[in-house]
Design a protein around this motif. Structure first.
Motif, PDB file in Angstrom:
ATOM      1  N   GLY A 167       6.575  -0.269   7.624  1.00 19.66           N
ATOM      2  CA  GLY A 167       5.990   1.019   7.317  1.00 19.66           C
ATOM      3  C   GLY A 167       7.104   2.054   7.328  1.00 19.66           C
ATOM      4  O   GLY A 167       7.772   2.230   8.340  1.00 19.66           O
ATOM      5  N   PHE A 168       7.339   2.683   6.204  1.00 12.66           N
ATOM      6  CA  PHE A 168       8.459   3.618   6.118  1.00 12.66           C
ATOM      7  C   PHE A 168       8.203   4.645   5.016  1.00 12.66           C
ATOM      8  O   PHE A 168       7.487   4.375   4.058  1.00 12.66           O
ATOM      9  N   PRO A 169       8.799   5.810   5.156  1.00  9.46           N
ATOM     10  CA  PRO A 169       8.652   6.826   4.106  1.00  9.46           C
ATOM     11  C   PRO A 169       9.607   6.533   2.954  1.00  9.46           C
ATOM     12  O   PRO A 169      10.614   5.857   3.127  1.00  9.46           O
ATOM     13  N   PHE A 170       9.276   7.010   1.790  1.00 10.06           N
ATOM     14  CA  PHE A 170      10.183   6.915   0.638  1.00 10.06           C
ATOM     15  C   PHE A 170       9.983   8.152  -0.226  1.00 10.06           C
ATOM     16  O   PHE A 170       8.960   8.802  -0.174  1.00 10.06           O
ATOM     17  N   ARG A 171      10.991   8.442  -1.013  1.00 11.18           N
ATOM     18  CA  ARG A 171      10.917   9.584  -1.916  1.00 11.18           C
ATOM     19  C   ARG A 171      10.589   9.087  -3.317  1.00 11.18           C
ATOM     20  O   ARG A 171      11.271   8.228  -3.835  1.00 11.18           O
ATOM     21  N   ALA A 172       9.516   9.614  -3.860  1.00  6.59           N
ATOM     22  CA  ALA A 172       9.089   9.171  -5.201  1.00  6.59           C
ATOM     23  C   ALA A 172       9.965   9.773  -6.274  1.00  6.59           C
ATOM     24  O   ALA A 172      10.560  10.797  -6.116  1.00  6.59           O
ATOM     25  N   ALA A 193       0.864  -1.174   0.000  1.00  7.33           N
ATOM     26  CA  ALA A 193       0.000   0.000   0.000  1.00  7.33           C
ATOM     27  C   ALA A 193       0.903   1.227   0.000  1.00  7.33           C
ATOM     28  O   ALA A 193       1.822   1.321   0.813  1.00  7.33           O
ATOM     29  N   LEU A 194       0.657   2.134  -0.922  1.00  3.00           N
ATOM     30  CA  LEU A 194       1.428   3.364  -1.003  1.00  3.00           C
ATOM     31  C   LEU A 194       0.480   4.498  -0.661  1.00  3.00           C
ATOM     32  O   LEU A 194      -0.470   4.767  -1.401  1.00  3.00           O
ATOM     33  N   MET A 195       0.703   5.156   0.488  1.00  2.00           N
ATOM     34  CA  MET A 195      -0.257   6.120   1.020  1.00  2.00           C
ATOM     35  C   MET A 195       0.425   7.442   1.364  1.00  2.00           C
ATOM     36  O   MET A 195       1.570   7.434   1.807  1.00  2.00           O
TER      37      MET A 195
END
Length: 195
Positions: free
Chosen positions: A190-195, A142-144
């Motif tokens: 669950g972790f942030p990423f830069r698109a 899931a990308l939220m």
């Protein structure tokens, strides 16, 4: 499993004790088995009993496992059990010194690699599982767009659901309801990423 039953690792010595490839495998196997001897665990990890015994003692020295009371059948057997229902390791507890941060990062990478290997093994063996298990198994992403607070809240809610099912399964198993039960791994990141 409640938060009180999960041990939060906050010291470098305990983290290093668990973050050894064989020890983390042994700890995971012992959590699944609940009690086991070095001989039984050696079969699971394909290791020498003497080496497994050594690493079990290191885990015990760190307070991660303990001797299981009332299980010795003769003087030669030593039965072990986890000292808690699980462990948690938080980056915030290891960020105050470079050595601690590096140890935390190395441990996190090791645990990730071992979890990935567990899933790869399932994928390789998937055809040997019954159709209901293949249908029940999942792989999703899931990308939220969330804030850090929302991710924290989401993680807490998901962990509460996991604890509920873990407690139900363990209670049923303790009551003798083992029909159709298998050990199940649920990995959640669950972790942030830069698109």
């Amino acid at each position: 499993m409640t938060d009180e039953q999960t041990r939060r690792i906050t010291d470098l010595g305990t983290l290093k004790a668990l973050a050894h490839p064989l020890r983390s495998q042994l700890y995971r196997a012992l959590v699944v088995a609940r009690t086991a001897t070095a001989s039984q665990l050696a079969e699971q990890v394909d290791g020498a009993v003497s080496l497994v015994s050594y690493h079990l003692r290191k885990l015990a020295d760190a307070g991660l496992i303990e001797e299981a009371p009332g299980t010795q059948r003769d003087g030669r057997e030593r039965w072990w059990q986890p000292a808690s229902d699980g462990v948690s390791i938080h980056e915030a507890d290891f960020g105050d010194a470079p050595e601690k941060a590096a140890a935390h990062q190395a441990a996190t990478r090791l645990f990730y690699e071992q979890r990935s290997e567990l899933y790869r093994r399932y994928l390789d063996e998937r055809s040997t599982w019954a159709p209901e298990w293949r249908a029940a198994s999942s792989d999703s992403e899931a990308l939220m767009p969330l804030t850090a607070a929302e991710l924290t809240e989401l993680t807490g809610e998901l962990l509460a659901v996991i604890r509920k099912y873990d407690e139900q399964g363990r209670a049923a198993q303790a009551a003798g309801d083992t029909e159709g039960r298998q050990s199940v791994a649920l990995h959640m990141y669950g972790f942030p990423f830069r698109a």
